[in-house]
Design an enzyme around this catalytic site. Structure first.
Site, short mmCIF file in Angstrom:
data_model
loop_
_atom_site.label_atom_id
_atom_site.label_comp_id
_atom_site.label_asym_id
_atom_site.label_seq_id
_atom_site.Cartn_x
_atom_site.Cartn_y
_atom_site.Cartn_z
N TYR A 161 0.82 -1.21 0.00
CA TYR A 161 0.00 0.00 0.00
C TYR A 161 0.86 1.27 0.00
CZ TYR A 161 -4.90 1.32 0.83
OH TYR A 161 -6.20 1.74 0.71
N LYS A 231 -1.35 -13.54 5.57
CA LYS A 231 -1.27 -14.60 4.56
C LYS A 231 0.17 -15.11 4.56
CE LYS A 231 -3.12 -16.91 1.10
NZ LYS A 231 -4.23 -17.87 1.24
N ASP A 284 -7.60 -15.56 4.17
CA ASP A 284 -8.77 -16.05 3.41
C ASP A 284 -9.73 -16.80 4.32
OD1 ASP A 284 -6.75 -17.94 3.62
OD2 ASP A 284 -6.88 -18.66 1.55
O1 LIG Z 1 -6.63 6.45 -0.59
C1 LIG Z 1 -7.55 5.98 -1.23
O2 LIG Z 1 -8.01 6.52 -2.25
C2 LIG Z 1 -8.21 4.72 -0.79
C3 LIG Z 1 -7.95 4.43 0.64
C4 LIG Z 1 -8.86 3.40 1.21
O3 LIG Z 1 -9.59 2.71 0.56
C5 LIG Z 1 -8.83 3.23 2.65
O4 LIG Z 1 -7.95 3.73 3.33
O5 LIG Z 1 -9.72 2.53 3.17
MG LIG Z 2 -10.73 1.32 1.78
#
Ligand SMILES: O=C(O)CCC(=O)C(=O)O
Ligand SMILES: [Mg+2]
Ligand SMILES: NC(=O)C1=CN([C@@H]2O[C@H](COP(=O)(O)OP(=O)(O)OC[C@H]3O[C@@H](n4cnc5c(N)ncnc54)[C@H](OP(=O)(O)O)[C@@H]3O)[C@@H](O)[C@H]2O)C=CC1
Length: 417
Positions: A161, A231, A284
């Site tokens: 992320y 996972k 999962d």
């Molecule tokens: O930063 C985004 O556009 C998505 C972030 C997201 O989905 C979240 O943090 O739950």
């Molecule tokens: Mg989100």
């Protein structure tokens, strides 16, 4: 650069004492970001509900001094075309310590990187805290939705992320792939040509601070268990390491002991004397068990991407992301925000559920220690839903409900306080 922030003429700055606790004045200045898309719909009702709850609870002795700061599309209108996240926005959140934001748009595929993620990274808000509970009367696909009562601690600074990735076909992607195949012995990149590549950093330090916060929350709130969701069978040195770091921290810092040789552990809550189980589950399997046996899960600690998926999935079990609140928390700074995004197709229609941002505001009041006002918001929300006066997302799933607009639902919450 000339400041665009209008500072309130009244109000004080929240201080943080040496032990990390907040010193909250009676009129704290609270920065807020309106947000893109439905931000314009949900942010004003959020402010109105919080103000009403505080007025009712403290009769004028306490008040929030709202201060608008800018990020996203509104920032580009105010600061100029390419300024999505001004430095003074970051500085204001750091200075005032507690802030709240509406959702911000992230384009898919290309374009700017997520401003939501940038705020978390720049401010080192390493915990994404997303509690999930059921409000009586809320429409749910489950037979017993009240059994879903979990608090997600999502690691907020690492993982795939974090955006360390290179686009297919670029010299950078090819260079990384060549490095991996020629110098690191990687043989399993199936198609090396035109292959995008992303990196998944999971560190001991990042895991420990997240799991430490989750376990402390478990203790402080007298919860039964902490589950590490990963996972790790497949991603052994990232998700598997998260599990191992998490168990090791529970043992070394909290005195947890392995049960029957481990890996599950158990400790005694030093505040209540009750047992706390620390366990883990593969992601999962977890996603099916939260539907089939939600009562078995309580506090959850997981990595960034899993936490993103899990928080929307769990929200759906108890009414959807329209009422799912959240907070991004670091050491001494907290930025509250809804779980949902900008829902562009509904922007400006006064239609969507403001509940998610309002309950994020409720979490913010609790963070300030203004529990009486926070309780009033929960009571107002519970009663408005029980009276079946709800926004479109609930109304379409409820028999005999009255459809309210976004702003009308906020007014209904206030009437029910
Ligand atoms: O930063 C985004 O556009 C998505 C972030 C997201 O989905 C979240 O943090 O739950
Ligand atoms: Mg989100
Ligand atoms: N923290 C943040 O700021 C976040 C930002 N985003 C960004 O938001 C943008 C849109 O993302 P998208 O994937 O469409 O996700 P959204 O959360 O914006 O919307 C998805 C669907 O969820 C429902 N929904 C969302 N908010 C509400 C609400 N307040 N009340 C009722 N229902 C709601 C709607 O469902 P229905 O159609 O069934 O009515 C909507 O179509 C993207 O740019 C994304 O990156 C996404 C998540 C978090």
């Amino acid at each position: 650069m000339e400041s665009k922030i209008q500072r309130p003429t009244e109000g004080q700055v929240i201080a943080v004492s040496e032990n990390g606790s907040l010193q909250v004045p009676n009129h704290p200045i609270i920065p807020y970001i309106e947000g893109d898309g439905i931000g314009i719909d949900v942010t004003p009702p959020m402010r109105k509900v919080l103000d009403a709850a505080i007025e009712k609870a403290y009769g004028g002795a306490r008040q929030l001094q709202w201060m608008e700061i800018y990020c996203g599309e509104k920032s580009t209108q105010i600061y100029g075309a390419d300024t999505w996240l001004p430095q003074e926005t970051l500085d204001a959140v750091k200075e005032y310590k507690v802030a709240i934001k509406g959702p911000l748009t992230t384009p898919v595929g290309g374009g700017i990187r997520s401003l939501n993620v940038a705020l978390r990274q720049e401010l080192d808000l390493y915990v994404c805290l997303r509690p999930v509970r059921y409000y009586q009367g809320t429409p749910s696909p489950l037979k017993q939705p009240e059994l879903t009562d979990m608090v997600i601690f999502r690691e907020n600074s690492e993982d795939i992320y974090a955006g360390v990735e290179w686009q297919a076909g670029t010299a950078e992607a090819d260079k990384v792939i060549r490095f991996l195949t020629e110098q690191m012995g990687a043989t399993k990149i199936r198609f090396e040509q035109d292959c995008g590549i992303g990196i998944k950093p999971i560190s001991k330090q990042g895991t420990e601070r997240l799991v430490r916060a989750a376990l402390q929350y478990t203790i402080d709130n007298d919860r039964d268990s902490l589950t590490l969701v990963h996972k790790g069978n497949i991603m052994k040195f990232t998700e598997g390491a998260f599990k191992d770091f998490g168990y090791a921290l529970a043992q070394c810092e909290f005195g947890a002991e392995p049960i029957d040789g481990g890996p599950w552990c158990e400790m005694t809550n030093p505040k209540t004397g009750k047992k706390i189980v620390i366990k883990d589950v593969i992601a999962d399997a977890f996603l099916q068990q939260i539907l089939l046996r939600p009562a078995e899960y309580d506090v959850i600690a997981t990595m960034n991407l899993n936490g993103d998926y899990i928080s929307d999935a769990l929200a759906a079990q108890v009414g959807g992301i329209g009422i799912a609140p959240g907070a991004n928390i670091g050491d001494g700074v907290a930025l509250f925000e809804a779980t949902h995004g900008t829902a562009p197709k509904y922007a400006g229609q006064d239609k969507v559920n403001p509940g998610s941002l309002i309950l994020s505001g409720e979490m913010m009041l609790r963070h300030l220690g203004w529990l009486e006002a926070a309780d009033l918001i929960v009571q107002g929300m519970e009663s408005a839903i029980a009276a079946k006066t709800v926004t479109y997302d609930f109304e379409r799933l409820m028999e005999g409900a009255t459809l309210l607009s976004c702003s009308e639902f906020a007014d209904a919450i206030i009437e029910h306080m």
